[in-house]
Design an enzyme around this catalytic site. Structure first.
Site, PDB file in Angstrom:
ATOM      1  N   HIS A  26       0.994  -1.301  -0.012  1.00  0.00           N
ATOM      2  CA  HIS A  26      -0.039   0.005  -0.086  1.00  0.00           C
ATOM      3  C   HIS A  26       0.963   1.074  -0.014  1.00  0.00           C
ATOM      4  CE1 HIS A  26      -3.276  -2.395   1.945  1.00  0.00           C
ATOM      5  NE2 HIS A  26      -3.139  -3.006   0.685  1.00  0.00           N
ATOM      6  N   HIS A  31      -9.736  -2.051  -4.822  1.00  0.00           N
ATOM      7  CA  HIS A  31      -8.438  -2.302  -3.878  1.00  0.00           C
ATOM      8  C   HIS A  31      -7.394  -3.200  -4.608  1.00  0.00           C
ATOM      9  CE1 HIS A  31      -6.215  -2.325  -0.299  1.00  0.00           C
ATOM     10  NE2 HIS A  31      -5.975  -4.001  -0.680  1.00  0.00           N
ATOM     11  N   HIS A  33      -1.541 -10.771  -5.489  1.00  0.00           N
ATOM     12  CA  HIS A  33      -0.419 -10.437  -5.442  1.00  0.00           C
ATOM     13  C   HIS A  33       0.709 -11.360  -6.149  1.00  0.00           C
ATOM     14  CE1 HIS A  33      -0.907  -7.231  -2.630  1.00  0.00           C
ATOM     15  NE2 HIS A  33      -1.292  -8.121  -1.845  1.00  0.00           N
TER      16      HIS A  33
HETATM   17 ZN   LIG Z   1      -3.884  -4.541  -0.501  1.00  0.00          ZN
END
Ligand SMILES: [Zn+2]
Length: 281
Positions: free
Chosen positions: A80, A235, A262
């Site tokens: 983030h 997000h 990810h």
């Molecule tokens: Zn995240």
């Protein structure tokens, strides 16, 4: 991800305090200016003799729930902050971290965007050199995929189909020249199924997770109020921008992702590195 202009760092140091999302432990990050060309690096100040860990793909050691960098000395949940820096066009930073995980704030990137805003930015005497694709490239796995298509600017389109069985698929889009990262992407929170969160807790993870730090999904839908109708997909864009920033240079491409995460974001970034910049470039 800002792909043009000159490199930037922050004007003055700024400190961010909170707790780690997975450890639940107190976490402090101090952002410091860094010279042009330095990129972003993390330094564990609570470990004697630790050296800076460059925020680069070769330092990725885990992508299961968050992105973890380093070797014996690690820094976790960097995505983030990486996304905020890329989204606001901050290329060079030294991040001193006390503890093994960055603070999670409210599960979105707002604490980092606000800190970078408070620190202010300064232009540096070196241009950003974007990675330009000559052909499409993608990574896929078991019904999930992320592709990068040659384009003039950075753009990302993300489709999410997870969540409760009753929930419709979500789509979000971000274009560097038309959309505002701080307003449309940074506020979107980490999300998770309550069943997954409970399973993670049983493994000693997700200790910082509460209705104050994640958008939680039960069998019948959201347990707290979403900030956007497509907050989950937004997000995912936040995460993907952070993961792609591990290339160390912005990418001019239209990214299209379906049900990725990810692991696939990093796999695609590695593919881009190998095909379009070569090792060590
Ligand atoms: Zn995240």
């Amino acid at each position: 991800m800002i792909t043009a202009g000159c490199q930037r760092t922050i004007a003055r140091p700024v400190t961010i305090r909170g707790a780690g999302l997975h450890s639940g432990a107190p976490a402090v990050a101090r952002l410091l200016p860094a010279p042009a060309g330095a990129g972003i690096a993390f330094l564990r100040t609570d470990v004697v003799g630790a050296t800076p860990i460059p925020a680069r793909l070769e330092e990725v050691v885990a992508t299961a729930r968050s992105v973890v960098l380093g070797g014996p000395v690690r820094v976790a949940t960097v995505e983030h902050l990486m996304s905020s820096a890329a989204g606001l066009g901050v290329d060079n930073l030294l991040v001193e971290v006390e503890g093994e995980e960055l603070p999670c704030g409210d599960g979105s990137a707002l604490i980092f965007v606000e800190a970078l805003g408070a620190a202010g930015t300064v232009d540096q005497d070196r241009p950003r050199v974007p990675i330009v694709l000559s052909e499409p490239v993608w990574a896929d796995e078991a019904g999930s995929m992320i592709a990068a298509l040659p384009a003039e600017r950075f753009q990302m389109t993300y489709v999410v189909t997870a969540g409760a069985a009753s929930m419709a698929p979500q789509m979000a889009e971000f274009r560097e020249d038309l959309d505002d990262f701080a307003g449309s992407i940074a506020p979107a929170r980490t999300w998770g199924m309550v069943t997954e969160i409970e399973a993670l807790r049983a493994q000693g993870m997700a200790r910082g997770v509460s209705l104050e730090t994640v958008l939680a999904i039960g069998p019948d839908g959201f347990l707290n109020e979403p900030r956007f109708p497509n907050e989950m997909a937004r997000h995912k864009i936040l995460d993907a921008i952070g993961d792609l920033a591990l290339l160390g240079r912005p990418v001019r491409a239209h990214f299209v992702a379906v049900r990725a995460g990810h692991g696939l974001h990093v796999a695609l970034a590695r593919e881009i590195e190998q095909r379009f910049i070569g090792r060590g470039a």
